[in-house]
Design a protein around this motif. Sequence first.
Motif, mmCIF file in Angstrom:
data_model
loop_
_atom_site.group_PDB
_atom_site.id
_atom_site.type_symbol
_atom_site.label_atom_id
_atom_site.label_comp_id
_atom_site.label_asym_id
_atom_site.label_seq_id
_atom_site.Cartn_x
_atom_site.Cartn_y
_atom_site.Cartn_z
ATOM 1 N N PHE A 74 0.835 -1.206 0.000
ATOM 2 C CA PHE A 74 0.000 0.000 0.000
ATOM 3 C C PHE A 74 0.875 1.264 0.000
ATOM 4 N N LEU A 75 1.883 1.280 0.850
ATOM 5 C CA LEU A 75 2.717 2.473 0.982
ATOM 6 C C LEU A 75 3.603 2.667 -0.238
ATOM 7 N N ALA A 76 4.091 1.576 -0.814
ATOM 8 C CA ALA A 76 4.875 1.695 -2.046
ATOM 9 C C ALA A 76 4.019 2.290 -3.165
ATOM 10 N N ARG A 77 2.737 1.903 -3.206
ATOM 11 C CA ARG A 77 1.830 2.481 -4.211
ATOM 12 C C ARG A 77 1.607 3.962 -3.920
ATOM 13 N N ALA A 78 1.500 4.347 -2.663
ATOM 14 C CA ALA A 78 1.316 5.760 -2.315
ATOM 15 C C ALA A 78 2.513 6.591 -2.769
ATOM 16 N N LEU A 79 3.691 6.023 -2.704
ATOM 17 C CA LEU A 79 4.897 6.749 -3.119
ATOM 18 C C LEU A 79 4.942 6.993 -4.626
ATOM 19 N N GLU A 80 4.104 6.308 -5.390
ATOM 20 C CA GLU A 80 4.060 6.519 -6.837
ATOM 21 C C GLU A 80 3.343 7.815 -7.206
ATOM 22 N N GLU A 81 2.589 8.375 -6.248
ATOM 23 C CA GLU A 81 1.851 9.605 -6.529
ATOM 24 C C GLU A 81 2.794 10.816 -6.467
ATOM 25 N N ARG A 82 2.326 11.925 -6.984
ATOM 26 C CA ARG A 82 3.084 13.179 -6.872
ATOM 27 C C ARG A 82 2.922 13.699 -5.447
ATOM 28 N N LEU A 83 4.000 13.752 -4.707
ATOM 29 C CA LEU A 83 3.944 14.076 -3.283
ATOM 30 C C LEU A 83 4.840 15.245 -2.952
ATOM 31 N N SER A 84 4.423 16.013 -1.966
ATOM 32 C CA SER A 84 5.316 17.025 -1.414
ATOM 33 C C SER A 84 6.410 16.317 -0.620
ATOM 34 N N GLU A 85 7.514 17.002 -0.400
ATOM 35 C CA GLU A 85 8.604 16.401 0.370
ATOM 36 C C GLU A 85 8.123 16.065 1.780
ATOM 37 N N ARG A 86 7.250 16.880 2.295
ATOM 38 C CA ARG A 86 6.713 16.645 3.642
ATOM 39 C C ARG A 86 5.955 15.330 3.713
ATOM 40 N N LYS A 87 5.047 15.117 2.748
ATOM 41 C CA LYS A 87 4.248 13.897 2.783
ATOM 42 C C LYS A 87 5.104 12.689 2.419
ATOM 43 N N ARG A 88 6.028 12.849 1.499
ATOM 44 C CA ARG A 88 6.896 11.730 1.143
ATOM 45 C C ARG A 88 7.693 11.257 2.359
ATOM 46 N N MET A 89 8.182 12.201 3.148
ATOM 47 C CA MET A 89 8.946 11.848 4.336
ATOM 48 C C MET A 89 8.078 11.058 5.323
ATOM 49 N N ALA A 90 6.846 11.520 5.523
ATOM 50 C CA ALA A 90 5.957 10.832 6.463
ATOM 51 C C ALA A 90 5.645 9.418 5.984
ATOM 52 N N ILE A 91 5.421 9.266 4.671
ATOM 53 C CA ILE A 91 5.123 7.935 4.135
ATOM 54 C C ILE A 91 6.339 7.026 4.247
ATOM 55 N N LEU A 92 7.517 7.565 4.020
ATOM 56 C CA LEU A 92 8.735 6.761 4.131
ATOM 57 C C LEU A 92 8.925 6.260 5.563
ATOM 58 N N LEU A 93 8.608 7.095 6.552
ATOM 59 C CA LEU A 93 8.716 6.650 7.941
ATOM 60 C C LEU A 93 7.701 5.542 8.239
#
Length: 926
Positions: free
Chosen positions: A393-412
């Motif tokens: 699920f999270l790997a799929r979320a990372l495929e979207e266009r994300l702000s650096e803020r949201k990308r960081m939160a998803i990576l954590l």
Amino acid sequence: MHTEVNPETPFGGPSVPKRPAGLLGRDSELGTITGLFRNALRGRATSAVVVGEFGMGKSSMLGAAGELAEAAGFTVAIAAASRLETHLIGGVGRQLLEGLSHAPPDRGPRSEQDQTEALDAFFHAVRHAAEQGPIFLGIDNIHLADPWSMRCLAYIRHRVEHLPVMIVLTALIGQLQSGEVALLEMSGCTPATIRLRGLGTRHAAEFLRISLGRFAEECREVTGGNPYLLGALRRRLAPGMDLGTAGSAMIGEVLRVRMHEYTAAPKMLEAVAILGEDATFDLLARLAGVDEITALEAIDTMVRARLLTNSHRPALTYRFVRNSVLADMPLTTRAVTQSRAARLLHDAGAEPERVGTHLLEATAIRIPWAVDVLRLAARHSVVAGDPALAVRFLARALEERLSERKRMAILLQLAHAEFHCDPDAAPARVREAVDHIDDRETAAFAATAMILSLCCGPDARLAINSAGQFAARLDAGGPDAVWPLLCMTYLAEAGSRLGPPPDFRDFEQQWAPLNDPAAQQSRSGLLALDTVRSGKSSANAVRHFGDALSGEQPELFEQPYFFTLATAVLADEAALTDKLCQVLDTERLPWDFHVPKGALATLARGIALHAGGDLVRASVHYESLVRQFDERGATGRCPIAVLCAARLIEVSVDLGRHDVASALLNRIDFGATQALFTHNYLLYARGRLRAASGEPEVGYEDLRGCGRRLEHHGMRFPGFAPWRAHAARTALALGRTDAAAKLAEEDLAAAEHWGTPRILGGALTTAGLVRDDGVGEEAERLLTKAVEVLGGSTAKLALAEALTELGSLQARRGQNEKAIVTLRRATQSSKHCGARPITRRAAEALRDARTSLSTAKDNEHGLTKQEYRVAVMASQGLTNREIAESLHLTRRTVELHLSGAYRKLEITGRTELGSALGRSQRVDGD
């Protein structure tokens, strides 16, 4: 094509050849058909209808039956109806006549006279052939035959009843017949109906050329044993293949083309395949873009054809067919349709995991709204014990266009999920998240959230290590950039250590320059904890907690270590408990994914009710939470869940429900909670249960073990887990009076230092139980003071305990009038609390006091009945231990009775008992 046969030869004898090889698993069905040969050979027409789903082998069955018929002496004519020839007049009839060696009509009938002549010509041709010998007429896919040929078959059927004619028709099950002739009109009124079903596992394995076993069972399951589907699967079989995704685009195309003759059926077929287990009727219609009536007609058609299951949630009958339909869809079309399905489910309120499953298939297209859904789905998957799905699920979320803020939160969040699948990969993911810091406040918030969400064992260590990496990156921005993260890191460190927490004074120096209100609120909270750990004035601790509750920072009170100690302190402060529950009872989900929404407020309220002595209501709060934690599989893992379970064990002991407490305790793995601060409370609760249920020795060791751990942790607050009080009482029951006195003295000193009525009153009660000045005056003074202290508090359970002990002591000292008044209050108070063990003790003591009062003069010495018994037995030379065992009393109680007897008899010891009592006697009834 005609062979002479002896009609008298019994069918099935040596003259009849065996069926042709290669038709697996159809012995019974072929036997039914060949069993009908006898009637035809004897001159009576017979018929059979073979029906089955698409691909079940109807054509192969008809061909095999024709071969057997020819070998048995029949003239065989087989015609195959075709979808593309349905409009050709007489197409099937021509094929039959050619098979009977007769030239077909040169044209179809046109006028009414032509029709009559053509029907007669067809009949005469069949009759002529039958007069030469038995004939076998087979029509494959009769439902696709042209109307004229159907009329021909219906025309001859009742006219050949006394001729050696056998008619075998095959039809697709559930196929709607268009035309004027019904199936029964072509086959006769009572044809033998043969239903072809899927092959069994053994025949499927033989067909696929694989060994019997689990894999063969799975192959049979995904195809339903359908021979056509098995053939398509055989062409794709490979070692280690995933049968759950196996399919054939060719089969999908065939089904799509076949469904085109039915309105909206192809779209509905795709919608069912896309939605899968989420295929409710309303969603199917909306996804297919058709009205409900049209959708219902299409579903009805496919259900009758056994393409869909006959259920409230339509589904394709076989998984291989579903995968084939999906494989036939262009990738972009499929992705877009999956995203539409996900949106429909989301709008309908489906669970995030169900929506997320469709979003996983909607690749290579942008779905901005999906990110939050995927993150929530990942959270739920971790709760359900499926971190691998959370990673997807999270790997799929990372495929979207994300702000650096949201990308960081998803990576954590991804680091945490990966930690459960591949611990070595998680640190690298954290470092990747650190690289995406573009805003200090956001980065500190994300790292803080990770600490709050990862709460137990190795998870907590991952969170603390990750916070260290973030803090190092943020430190250059000064204290304002890093203080929230440092605060939560400090609490996480303090709660996860078995030893003393980090030095608070060193940490506090970093707060001096901060004027931010939220920072000051956190500072107040940490000052409160420092006061609690040191066991200093409760007034200061309450004041600091009140300051911490004055702002809007609920995260502080959600931290497990902070929550555990804060609720133990605030349980005696009704106003602050209400404020705490308001802060905790937020609409958002708790940071810790183990904790159900609203659970923290419920637990805080239960702890307050427990402290006030409302045991029944407290147990209801605890039990509801334990059920929710059980559903999440967190009861033995999450600190809050462990605390809740320990509290339920404790309150069950107070209620006298030892079986409930034992059952819960047996479900908890102590080894999995060793690194948690709340393990101390669990150890304390187990000690209380063991001491109360006949295992005082091991209960005493548990209570002492809890105390050692708390002392090692630097915890001097006497009210978190009052282990000393219960250890002292257990030591007293074990005859370890010195140890009991020492523990009671330490407990009283700590309680006086802390100062709250509930804790001080409980310590005074314990001191009164173990204090022995020979005549009981000091014990009575301490117990009387305990009642006075507790009388003005909300601690009803502690008051009931103090009253029970005081009344029992007064009765032993011969103060029966006072004892009756005191014990009556104890009984009422304990009943109000629901504390059955205390209620029983108080009621028994009250009954004895009343009996003693009514028989105060039953002996000349003024002794109570129990005192007299004990004194007589002592004068006879029995030891205190022997007297205790004989009368089922504790040694301490025997000592108190003897002290009372010495005082009333005005003697100094047992050597004078004999002369004081006058003479040695036996106790009545002994």
